[in-house]
Design a protein around this motif. Structure first.
Motif, PDB file in Angstrom:
ATOM      1  N   VAL A   1       9.253  -0.894   8.528  1.00 39.02           N
ATOM      2  CA  VAL A   1       8.900  -1.382   7.204  1.00 39.02           C
ATOM      3  C   VAL A   1      10.164  -1.772   6.430  1.00 39.02           C
ATOM      4  N   GLU A   2      11.175  -0.910   6.442  1.00 38.45           N
ATOM      5  CA  GLU A   2      12.395  -1.172   5.674  1.00 38.45           C
ATOM      6  C   GLU A   2      13.257  -2.274   6.275  1.00 38.45           C
ATOM      7  N   ASN A   3      13.410  -2.297   7.599  1.00 36.15           N
ATOM      8  CA  ASN A   3      14.329  -3.248   8.230  1.00 36.15           C
ATOM      9  C   ASN A   3      13.677  -4.554   8.656  1.00 36.15           C
ATOM     10  N   LEU A   4      12.447  -4.509   9.127  1.00 38.19           N
ATOM     11  CA  LEU A   4      11.799  -5.731   9.614  1.00 38.19           C
ATOM     12  C   LEU A   4      10.730  -6.251   8.661  1.00 38.19           C
ATOM     13  N   GLU A   5      10.484  -5.506   7.572  1.00 35.31           N
ATOM     14  CA  GLU A   5       9.533  -5.899   6.538  1.00 35.31           C
ATOM     15  C   GLU A   5       8.110  -6.061   7.060  1.00 35.31           C
ATOM     16  N   LEU A   6       7.746  -5.276   8.084  1.00 35.59           N
ATOM     17  CA  LEU A   6       6.367  -5.239   8.531  1.00 35.59           C
ATOM     18  C   LEU A   6       5.581  -4.375   7.557  1.00 35.59           C
TER      19      LEU A   6
ATOM     20  N   ILE B   1      16.955 -17.659  10.666  1.00 37.11           N
ATOM     21  CA  ILE B   1      17.603 -16.676  11.542  1.00 37.11           C
ATOM     22  C   ILE B   1      18.924 -16.164  10.970  1.00 37.11           C
ATOM     23  N   ASP B   2      19.648 -16.986  10.223  1.00 36.14           N
ATOM     24  CA  ASP B   2      20.887 -16.507   9.598  1.00 36.14           C
ATOM     25  C   ASP B   2      20.583 -15.398   8.591  1.00 36.14           C
ATOM     26  N   TYR B   3      19.544 -15.592   7.795  1.00 33.45           N
ATOM     27  CA  TYR B   3      19.126 -14.584   6.823  1.00 33.45           C
ATOM     28  C   TYR B   3      18.720 -13.289   7.544  1.00 33.45           C
ATOM     29  N   SER B   4      17.893 -13.409   8.571  1.00 32.23           N
ATOM     30  CA  SER B   4      17.416 -12.231   9.311  1.00 32.23           C
ATOM     31  C   SER B   4      18.581 -11.478   9.944  1.00 32.23           C
TER      32      SER B   4
ATOM     33  N   ASN C   1      21.833 -11.529   9.172  1.00 27.56           N
ATOM     34  CA  ASN C   1      22.713 -10.918   8.167  1.00 27.56           C
ATOM     35  C   ASN C   1      22.062  -9.732   7.475  1.00 27.56           C
ATOM     36  N   LYS C   2      20.774  -9.821   7.207  1.00 26.19           N
ATOM     37  CA  LYS C   2      20.052  -8.719   6.562  1.00 26.19           C
ATOM     38  C   LYS C   2      20.064  -7.486   7.458  1.00 26.19           C
ATOM     39  N   LEU C   3      19.768  -7.657   8.747  1.00 28.01           N
ATOM     40  CA  LEU C   3      19.779  -6.517   9.667  1.00 28.01           C
ATOM     41  C   LEU C   3      21.191  -5.946   9.796  1.00 28.01           C
ATOM     42  N   LYS C   4      22.161  -6.825   9.908  1.00 35.70           N
ATOM     43  CA  LYS C   4      23.554  -6.372  10.019  1.00 35.70           C
ATOM     44  C   LYS C   4      23.971  -5.590   8.768  1.00 35.70           C
ATOM     45  N   ASP C   5      23.630  -6.109   7.590  1.00 37.46           N
ATOM     46  CA  ASP C   5      23.946  -5.428   6.333  1.00 37.46           C
ATOM     47  C   ASP C   5      23.238  -4.077   6.219  1.00 37.46           C
ATOM     48  N   ASN C   6      22.051  -3.959   6.831  1.00 37.19           N
ATOM     49  CA  ASN C   6      21.285  -2.707   6.808  1.00 37.19           C
ATOM     50  C   ASN C   6      21.798  -1.695   7.830  1.00 37.19           C
ATOM     51  N   GLY C   7      22.812  -2.082   8.615  1.00 35.81           N
ATOM     52  CA  GLY C   7      23.368  -1.166   9.598  1.00 35.81           C
ATOM     53  C   GLY C   7      22.575  -1.077  10.891  1.00 35.81           C
ATOM     54  N   VAL C   8      21.689  -2.044  11.131  1.00 34.17           N
ATOM     55  CA  VAL C   8      20.922  -2.069  12.378  1.00 34.17           C
ATOM     56  C   VAL C   8      21.885  -2.345  13.528  1.00 34.17           C
TER      57      VAL C   8
ATOM     58  N   PHE D   1      19.422 -13.375  18.659  1.00 35.59           N
ATOM     59  CA  PHE D   1      20.300 -12.210  18.695  1.00 35.59           C
ATOM     60  C   PHE D   1      19.471 -11.011  19.147  1.00 35.59           C
ATOM     61  N   TYR D   2      20.140 -10.009  19.700  1.00 37.08           N
ATOM     62  CA  TYR D   2      19.478  -8.794  20.163  1.00 37.08           C
ATOM     63  C   TYR D   2      19.862  -7.643  19.243  1.00 37.08           C
ATOM     64  N   PHE D   3      18.908  -6.736  19.052  1.00 39.59           N
ATOM     65  CA  PHE D   3      19.172  -5.540  18.266  1.00 39.59           C
ATOM     66  C   PHE D   3      18.278  -4.404  18.761  1.00 39.59           C
ATOM     67  N   ARG D   4      18.638  -3.189  18.392  1.00 37.35           N
ATOM     68  CA  ARG D   4      17.859  -2.015  18.783  1.00 37.35           C
ATOM     69  C   ARG D   4      17.188  -1.413  17.557  1.00 37.35           C
ATOM     70  N   ASP D   5      15.949  -0.940  17.774  1.00 38.55           N
ATOM     71  CA  ASP D   5      15.273  -0.226  16.689  1.00 38.55           C
ATOM     72  C   ASP D   5      15.814   1.195  16.613  1.00 38.55           C
ATOM     73  N   ASN D   6      15.262   2.013  15.756  1.00 38.96           N
ATOM     74  CA  ASN D   6      15.757   3.373  15.549  1.00 38.96           C
ATOM     75  C   ASN D   6      15.574   4.271  16.766  1.00 38.96           C
ATOM     76  N   GLN D   7      14.794   3.843  17.737  1.00 38.93           N
ATOM     77  CA  GLN D   7      14.563   4.619  18.953  1.00 38.93           C
ATOM     78  C   GLN D   7      15.301   4.043  20.159  1.00 38.93           C
ATOM     79  N   GLY D   8      16.030   2.950  19.957  1.00 39.59           N
ATOM     80  CA  GLY D   8      16.798   2.347  21.043  1.00 39.59           C
ATOM     81  C   GLY D   8      16.072   1.259  21.810  1.00 39.59           C
ATOM     82  N   ASN D   9      14.834   0.897  21.405  1.00 40.02           N
ATOM     83  CA  ASN D   9      14.115  -0.194  22.055  1.00 40.02           C
ATOM     84  C   ASN D   9      14.836  -1.508  21.744  1.00 40.02           C
ATOM     85  N   LEU D  10      15.045  -2.331  22.773  1.00 36.49           N
ATOM     86  CA  LEU D  10      15.789  -3.577  22.613  1.00 36.49           C
ATOM     87  C   LEU D  10      14.847  -4.707  22.196  1.00 36.49           C
ATOM     88  N   LEU D  11      15.162  -5.330  21.056  1.00 38.10           N
ATOM     89  CA  LEU D  11      14.346  -6.390  20.474  1.00 38.10           C
ATOM     90  C   LEU D  11      15.195  -7.639  20.261  1.00 38.10           C
TER      91      LEU D  11
END
Length: 147
Positions: free
Chosen positions: A28-33, A89-92, A94-101, A118-128
């Motif tokens: 909810v906080e990082n991906l705004e779902l 995608i630039d907004y997404s 940068n927002k994730l990077k700024d949030n410490g994702v 770009f690739y990133f991991r959720d709080n459980q380590g799942n690669l997205l």
């Protein structure tokens, strides 16, 4: 009369978590779902999260006692389990990077810039993956996401 279809679309994406409450907050906080529902099913909790697109597949977090983050091994390298479209995608990124994702693959272009990801991991380590391309359809956003 047309023939029946076996399937018409992907219904849900399942993502494991060992702590459903933390994962709900992270998505909810990082991906705004949006959290639509949370309930117990077959002995564990499930959370249904919704994307803003009117016809998007729901994401279901499934609580499990086994910590096994998901990723695909593609030619010896980690590959994401799913890609989520980013209208900007630039907004997404940068927002994730700024949030410490945890960004594990920096923003990359394909071809002459027709696609970026770009690739990133959720709080459980799942690669997205966050993804954008010139071929993405125009989004129809649900009214509740606009307010």
């Amino acid at each position: 009369m047309s023939k029946p279809f076996l399937f018409t679309r992907v219904g849900y994406s399942y993502v494991p978590t060992t702590n459903i409450h933390e994962s709900i907050n992270w998505y909810v906080e990082n991906l705004e779902l949006r959290l639509i529902d949370k309930f117990e099913d077959r002995g564990s909790l499930l959370a249904v999260l919704q994307y803003p697109h009117s016809h998007a597949t729901a994401l279901l977090l499934i609580e499990t006692n086994e910590y096994k983050p998901l990723e695909i091994n593609r030619n010896g390298a980690a590959f994401p389990i799913m890609a989520m479209n980013c209208p900007d995608i630039d907004y997404s990124y940068n927002k994730l990077k700024d949030n410490g994702v945890d960004i594990v693959k920096e923003l990359t272009s394909l071809g002459a810039g027709e696609a970026r990801y770009f690739y990133f991991r959720d709080n459980q380590g799942n690669l997205l993956e966050g993804a954008w391309s010139i071929w993405d359809p125009q989004d129809e956003i649900k009214d509740e996401f606009l307010s």
